[in-house]
Design a protein around this motif. Sequence first.
Motif, mmCIF file in Angstrom:
data_model
loop_
_atom_site.group_PDB
_atom_site.id
_atom_site.type_symbol
_atom_site.label_atom_id
_atom_site.label_comp_id
_atom_site.label_asym_id
_atom_site.label_seq_id
_atom_site.Cartn_x
_atom_site.Cartn_y
_atom_site.Cartn_z
ATOM 1 N N GLY A 370 -53.832 20.172 -7.321
ATOM 2 C CA GLY A 370 -53.401 21.452 -7.881
ATOM 3 C C GLY A 370 -51.924 21.531 -8.207
ATOM 4 N N MET A 371 -51.223 20.367 -8.210
ATOM 5 C CA MET A 371 -49.791 20.384 -8.453
ATOM 6 C C MET A 371 -49.464 20.864 -9.864
ATOM 7 S SD MET A 371 -46.977 17.320 -8.151
ATOM 8 C CE MET A 371 -47.646 16.446 -9.578
ATOM 9 N N ARG A 372 -50.216 20.379 -10.865
ATOM 10 C CA ARG A 372 -49.903 20.759 -12.249
ATOM 11 C C ARG A 372 -50.147 22.234 -12.495
ATOM 12 N NH1 ARG A 372 -53.428 16.295 -15.235
ATOM 13 N NH2 ARG A 372 -54.643 16.707 -13.358
ATOM 14 N N SER A 373 -51.231 22.774 -11.961
ATOM 15 C CA SER A 373 -51.481 24.207 -12.148
ATOM 16 C C SER A 373 -50.391 25.039 -11.474
ATOM 17 C CB SER A 373 -52.852 24.577 -11.587
ATOM 18 O OG SER A 373 -52.899 24.368 -10.179
ATOM 19 N N ALA A 374 -49.890 24.562 -10.341
ATOM 20 C CA ALA A 374 -48.801 25.268 -9.670
ATOM 21 C C ALA A 374 -47.526 25.213 -10.508
ATOM 22 C CB ALA A 374 -48.551 24.654 -8.297
ATOM 23 N N GLN A 375 -47.288 24.063 -11.155
ATOM 24 C CA GLN A 375 -46.100 23.943 -12.002
ATOM 25 C C GLN A 375 -46.186 24.861 -13.219
ATOM 26 O OE1 GLN A 375 -46.178 19.707 -12.649
ATOM 27 N NE2 GLN A 375 -44.763 19.304 -10.945
ATOM 28 N N VAL A 376 -47.387 24.992 -13.807
ATOM 29 C CA VAL A 376 -47.567 25.906 -14.935
ATOM 30 C C VAL A 376 -47.353 27.347 -14.484
ATOM 31 C CG1 VAL A 376 -49.222 26.824 -16.609
ATOM 32 C CG2 VAL A 376 -49.105 24.363 -16.199
ATOM 33 N N ASP A 377 -47.925 27.703 -13.339
ATOM 34 C CA ASP A 377 -47.742 29.065 -12.817
ATOM 35 C C ASP A 377 -46.263 29.343 -12.541
ATOM 36 O OD1 ASP A 377 -50.442 29.444 -12.961
ATOM 37 O OD2 ASP A 377 -50.817 29.071 -10.831
ATOM 38 N N SER A 378 -45.561 28.355 -12.010
ATOM 39 C CA SER A 378 -44.136 28.522 -11.735
ATOM 40 C C SER A 378 -43.350 28.735 -13.022
ATOM 41 C CB SER A 378 -43.601 27.292 -10.987
ATOM 42 O OG SER A 378 -42.202 27.379 -10.801
ATOM 43 N N ALA A 379 -43.684 27.955 -14.075
ATOM 44 C CA ALA A 379 -42.993 28.101 -15.360
ATOM 45 C C ALA A 379 -43.259 29.473 -15.967
ATOM 46 C CB ALA A 379 -43.431 26.997 -16.317
ATOM 47 N N GLN A 380 -44.501 29.960 -15.842
ATOM 48 C CA GLN A 380 -44.822 31.278 -16.376
ATOM 49 C C GLN A 380 -44.092 32.378 -15.602
ATOM 50 O OE1 GLN A 380 -49.120 31.139 -16.076
ATOM 51 N NE2 GLN A 380 -49.360 30.511 -18.219
ATOM 52 N N ALA A 381 -44.008 32.219 -14.288
ATOM 53 C CA ALA A 381 -43.279 33.211 -13.488
ATOM 54 C C ALA A 381 -41.801 33.234 -13.853
ATOM 55 C CB ALA A 381 -43.464 32.907 -12.000
ATOM 56 N N SER A 382 -41.235 32.052 -14.102
ATOM 57 C CA SER A 382 -39.825 31.992 -14.508
ATOM 58 C C SER A 382 -39.617 32.682 -15.851
ATOM 59 C CB SER A 382 -39.366 30.535 -14.589
ATOM 60 O OG SER A 382 -39.393 29.923 -13.317
ATOM 61 N N TYR A 383 -40.601 32.528 -16.751
ATOM 62 C CA TYR A 383 -40.499 33.188 -18.054
ATOM 63 C C TYR A 383 -40.518 34.703 -17.884
ATOM 64 C CZ TYR A 383 -42.005 35.295 -22.408
ATOM 65 O OH TYR A 383 -42.109 36.117 -23.499
ATOM 66 N N TRP A 384 -41.449 35.214 -17.085
ATOM 67 C CA TRP A 384 -41.533 36.664 -16.907
ATOM 68 C C TRP A 384 -40.321 37.210 -16.168
ATOM 69 C CZ3 TRP A 384 -44.173 39.246 -20.073
ATOM 70 C CH2 TRP A 384 -45.354 38.761 -20.595
ATOM 71 N N GLN A 385 -39.742 36.386 -15.315
ATOM 72 C CA GLN A 385 -38.481 36.782 -14.685
ATOM 73 C C GLN A 385 -37.381 36.926 -15.723
ATOM 74 O OE1 GLN A 385 -36.864 33.916 -11.954
ATOM 75 N NE2 GLN A 385 -35.491 35.372 -11.002
ATOM 76 N N SER A 386 -37.334 35.988 -16.684
ATOM 77 C CA SER A 386 -36.318 36.071 -17.742
ATOM 78 C C SER A 386 -36.550 37.290 -18.631
ATOM 79 C CB SER A 386 -36.322 34.785 -18.576
ATOM 80 O OG SER A 386 -37.508 34.666 -19.347
ATOM 81 N N VAL A 387 -37.826 37.659 -18.841
ATOM 82 C CA VAL A 387 -38.127 38.862 -19.629
ATOM 83 C C VAL A 387 -37.588 40.103 -18.917
ATOM 84 C CG1 VAL A 387 -39.981 40.348 -20.500
ATOM 85 C CG2 VAL A 387 -40.137 37.869 -20.776
ATOM 86 N N ALA A 388 -37.854 40.183 -17.600
ATOM 87 C CA ALA A 388 -37.367 41.339 -16.836
ATOM 88 C C ALA A 388 -35.840 41.384 -16.832
ATOM 89 C CB ALA A 388 -37.910 41.273 -15.407
ATOM 90 N N ASN A 389 -35.211 40.226 -16.680
ATOM 91 C CA ASN A 389 -33.738 40.192 -16.683
ATOM 92 C C ASN A 389 -33.184 40.598 -18.046
ATOM 93 O OD1 ASN A 389 -33.615 39.353 -14.021
ATOM 94 N ND2 ASN A 389 -33.596 37.188 -14.535
ATOM 95 N N TYR A 390 -33.866 40.190 -19.120
ATOM 96 C CA TYR A 390 -33.437 40.575 -20.470
ATOM 97 C C TYR A 390 -33.493 42.090 -20.635
ATOM 98 C CZ TYR A 390 -33.951 41.421 -25.493
ATOM 99 O OH TYR A 390 -33.835 41.924 -26.761
ATOM 100 N N ARG A 391 -34.606 42.686 -20.236
ATOM 101 C CA ARG A 391 -34.747 44.133 -20.385
ATOM 102 C C ARG A 391 -33.738 44.881 -19.509
ATOM 103 N NH1 ARG A 391 -41.373 43.784 -20.395
ATOM 104 N NH2 ARG A 391 -41.592 43.408 -22.643
ATOM 105 N N GLN A 392 -33.478 44.357 -18.309
ATOM 106 C CA GLN A 392 -32.484 44.988 -17.447
ATOM 107 C C GLN A 392 -31.086 44.870 -18.039
ATOM 108 O OE1 GLN A 392 -33.083 46.849 -14.719
ATOM 109 N NE2 GLN A 392 -30.875 47.301 -14.781
ATOM 110 N N THR A 393 -30.791 43.725 -18.666
ATOM 111 C CA THR A 393 -29.497 43.542 -19.325
ATOM 112 C C THR A 393 -29.315 44.548 -20.452
ATOM 113 O OG1 THR A 393 -29.522 41.171 -18.798
ATOM 114 C CG2 THR A 393 -28.016 41.889 -20.529
ATOM 115 N N VAL A 394 -30.389 44.788 -21.201
ATOM 116 C CA VAL A 394 -30.337 45.768 -22.292
ATOM 117 C C VAL A 394 -30.093 47.168 -21.731
ATOM 118 C CG1 VAL A 394 -31.677 46.879 -24.124
ATOM 119 C CG2 VAL A 394 -31.764 44.394 -23.850
ATOM 120 N N LEU A 395 -30.840 47.530 -20.691
ATOM 121 C CA LEU A 395 -30.673 48.854 -20.096
ATOM 122 C C LEU A 395 -29.256 49.034 -19.540
ATOM 123 C CD1 LEU A 395 -34.079 49.237 -18.199
ATOM 124 C CD2 LEU A 395 -33.318 50.544 -20.191
#
Length: 511
Positions: A370-395
């Motif tokens: 399950g290492m690869r699926s965990a790596q994909v999940d981690s990459a997706q979580a990092s992306y959504w973190q960047s989305v939240a940080n972007y919106r917070q930066t705008v606000l």
Amino acid sequence: MNLPRRALLFALAAGVASCTVGPDYVPASAPVPDNFKELKGKTLKGWKLAAPYDCVDSGPWWTVYRDPLLDSLERQVEISNQTVAAAAAAYEQARTLIREAQAALFPTVTAGYSVVRQYTGQKLYGNSGTATPTSTGVSTSPGGVVTTSYTTQASLTWDLDVWGKIRRQIESNVAGAQVGAADLANARLTAQAQLALAYFELRAAYTLKNLLEKTSEEFRKTLAITKNQYRAGTVSEADVVAAETQLLSTESAAINTGVIISQLQHAIAVLIGRPPSEVALDRMFLVGDIPAFPVSVPSKLLERRPDIAGAERLMQQQNALIGVAVAAYYPDITLSASLGYRGFTPLPIDPAHEFWTLGATALETVFDGGMRSAQVDSAQASYWQSVANYRQTVLTAFQQVEDELAAIRVLSAQLRVQNKAVVEARKAVVVYLNQYRAGTVAFTSVVVAEAALLSAEQAALQTRESLFLASISLIQALGGGWDRTQLPTAREAATGVSMFPQLEPSSEPPH
């Protein structure tokens, strides 16, 4: 394998290589208001909603203050400020990662040359150890045979980017370099704003020192009046003591301003990359009104703030890394080839001594727990973190603009009232002094009036200082004239030529 079949194989590989797994980047939405709250139905002197072309960069943002000394100091930030220099180096490092990832698209070719000298015992070589072999490179020795062989070889290894893993990594690194460029622009803008803030704080400190010194001169005159009245026997010694106390307290406050003046000069020196001992700025005062600077519509703020641009580019950087993680599910296909010559002479390049190999490898991970699926999940979580940080930066950006617009509106109104209070307090001092000379009021009334005047003048100065600082913070919150188009393109980021000049200290300190 004949040549047509080789060509077919490479054509097939090239066709398959057009596949790029993972999600394509689509910018996330951001909460953007239609208008700034502080500009709705309000009159803000010197600040207005930008008309078309108002925001076109017509020069460095600090030139609106029309201050040659400030201009000379600000121009040293980009070439001497070490925080900006560190950000520039970080950007250059990010650019090298692009070239590093691009190199993986090409085959790796190695070349080598080796010499091997080998000894074989008599019983292993043959019964006739004394016989002299005819082959070049072979000689006999007591008890055995020594053989010397030479090999010249070139090898090629090519990891085919069939699933787009390398291209996604390049996409991520390009976006990362653009993040670095935005961070550099933001570091430069921050340092410039810090310098301007320190500069006007220094002007305010000098103005306060001048105010206290002038007030001390007025208090000396008051002390002289009380001494004359005391000699004439019309007042008690208490009035003289009160006048002396008032004078000494004001002189002490004037001396104390030297601390903040020195500290601000030191801060300015560090911001322009100089040791504090090399910078000495002459006395200067804070006068006049804040300059006008157009305020663009809220949606334009997304294009004019480097921190927002950097946060948006970070989203694409993280989005591309999802594709890198997804590509790990697919086989890793590698081509390899080698060509060489081996013989008993130092240059064994002879068709009779040629050897070569061709190979293709497809390597697939069958089980990884399950290492690869965990790596994909981690990459997706990092992306959504960047989305939240972007919106917070705008606000946060909209909050900063609204805060400074409100500060300018309120402080402007406050300063107008305080200026009137200063005029009235000065009139009161004159009235009470005249009445004191005539003996109709106690000296306490004079002391209270003079203290009220000084307090009103200090309050007006502090409000004027706050107004200038708010104007600088607003310009910074609006991006300082920066524009998203100043970010490097993918080609500019990947080329070996730097977008920015070499950061070197200037030769002459300011005075």
